[in-house]
Design an enzyme around this catalytic site. Sequence first.
Site, PDB file in Angstrom:
ATOM      1  CB  THR A  24      82.659 -20.087 -48.489  1.00 43.97           C
ATOM      2  OG1 THR A  24      83.569 -19.719 -48.222  1.00 43.97           O
ATOM      3  CG2 THR A  24      81.896 -20.552 -47.946  1.00 43.97           C
ATOM      4  N   PRO A  84      41.652 -36.949 -95.275  1.00 42.53           N
ATOM      5  CG  PRO A  84      43.781 -36.891 -95.832  1.00 42.53           C
ATOM      6  CD  PRO A  84      42.356 -37.257 -96.312  1.00 42.53           C
ATOM      7  CG  ASN A 119      48.646 -22.332 -88.724  1.00 39.28           C
ATOM      8  OD1 ASN A 119      49.725 -23.003 -89.047  1.00 39.28           O
ATOM      9  ND2 ASN A 119      48.673 -20.958 -89.902  1.00 39.28           N
ATOM     10  CB  THR A 165      51.578 -27.749 -91.963  1.00 41.43           C
ATOM     11  OG1 THR A 165      51.584 -26.660 -91.743  1.00 41.43           O
ATOM     12  CG2 THR A 165      50.394 -28.879 -93.191  1.00 41.43           C
ATOM     13  CE  LYS A 205      90.906 -42.598 -62.135  1.00 42.34           C
ATOM     14  NZ  LYS A 205      89.303 -41.977 -62.577  1.00 42.34           N
ATOM     15  CB  SER A 207      44.578 -24.522 -89.057  1.00 41.39           C
ATOM     16  OG  SER A 207      45.936 -23.823 -89.079  1.00 41.39           O
ATOM     17  CB  SER A 210      90.301 -46.290 -65.106  1.00 41.53           C
ATOM     18  OG  SER A 210      91.446 -46.363 -66.165  1.00 41.53           O
ATOM     19  CB  SER A 211      90.431 -48.610 -70.431  1.00 43.74           C
ATOM     20  OG  SER A 211      91.267 -47.773 -70.772  1.00 43.74           O
TER      21      SER A 211
END
Length: 493
Positions: free
Chosen positions: A201, A144, A155, A120, A338, A153, A332-333
């Site tokens: 598998t 409004p 709803n 609402t 990498k 509504s 990577s840091s």
Amino acid sequence: MSKPASASPRVPGLNRSTGRKPAFRIERDSVGELRVPADALWGAQTQRALQNFPISGRPMPRGFIHALGLVKAAAAEVNADLGLLKRPLAKVIHAAALDVAEGGHDSQFPVDIYQTGSGTSSNMNANEVIATLATSAAKTRVHPNDHVNLGQSSNDVIPTTIRVAAQLAVVEHLLPSLKHLRKVIERKGKSLKKVVKTGRTHLMDAMPLTFGQEFGAWASQLRSAQARIEDALKRLRRLPIGGTAIGTGINADPRFGKAMAKALSTLTRTRFESAEDKFEGLAAQDDMVELSGQLNALAVALIKIANDLRWMNSGPLAGLGEIELPALQPGSSIMPGKVNPVIPEAVVMVCAQVIGHHTAITLAGQTGNFQLNVTLPLIAADLLDSIGLLGNVMPLLADSAIAGLTVRESHVRAALDRNPILVTALNPVIGYEKGAAIAKQAYKEDRPIREVALEASGLIEDILAELLNPALLSKGGIPEKTRYGRSGRKGGK
């Protein structure tokens, strides 16, 4: 007391005594007075929602707000056509609502996702903003409730808006992204249709297949996901607008619902229809739970594809190392050189969120107590977020990962040649037990299966070469009518 229609319209924020704009203005509703930011287009009910629900700081999604604008624009048009709203008044409401639908006033919709369960507050937010814009254009007061919300509504407006927003998001964003990803996978698979690799598998070596077959399975998953989503849209297009408060249609013209579905279809160029049973559309949100379920299934498929890519890309030395994904950023840091599979990782995170959203939507869908579901804003937010996330990430997976991946063919071939499971093809010729012994020996001695089989099977080399040909095995092996017998001769006994 409200101003008469002939009075000058209110201009938000203007202090007529000083000519200056104060920080706040006073608004009134049935509860009483309260202060509203002077420049806000919303009114008292929206302001009360801001005070009552300072929960997440996250407003309703833009897609929802834009669809709400479309619903209000359609309502103004329909009410005018039905003779319930004067045409000039309907025209300014229609124009203001379309401004909202086109995203011109997104900042004027601050109501939190976690609000009253019927939505609402969001409905009144739209009514107030559109009324203010229309009042400014009409030079007379637009109410409004009495004008913008005529025949409606919260709803029936909110569940209608969710369906419109979701339908548009799926048709305009999700499905094109899904189709693009599928086509990129099909194109890449076609280019690799002759490259044979080791199948797996249980994450263990199995019989061979081609990359084309592996990618083809992914494409089929996506084709099935697309079909399921499109089927769910058939039920999502049924709009409960016209049911008003509980489904009976109180205060709405009996023609309103069907006229709204037609008007929204014209506005959006997407097919909508009036729900036959408005009670269902208000009390139950099963169609949205269903769509969320299909998004959940798509997320599962995408995780499968992303994880396959991560495994195939793993290494490159200590993993499978079958493919190389495009290097998009340092991985990577601390470890120079990498490179990580960042796009598949992002896909997995997106899909985990979508799966979480589906759990929330499933729980929310259960909360249709009697004649109204009271978790509508949550359903809207999570459903649209899932659609948006999936629609955004699939083109990235297609263009930044799959389209540019390369196969390490020499590495793939070396692993395939040493795959002891190829001996499975000899079962009809030498039997399972002897085949198992050959496989174990090949694995223990780290030798190619063909080499060990030549020593232990009693079959001649050219026959073994054909029986253990990975390319033929990827197609199911030698046709039964050309099977080799124990003598080593075609058709032998």
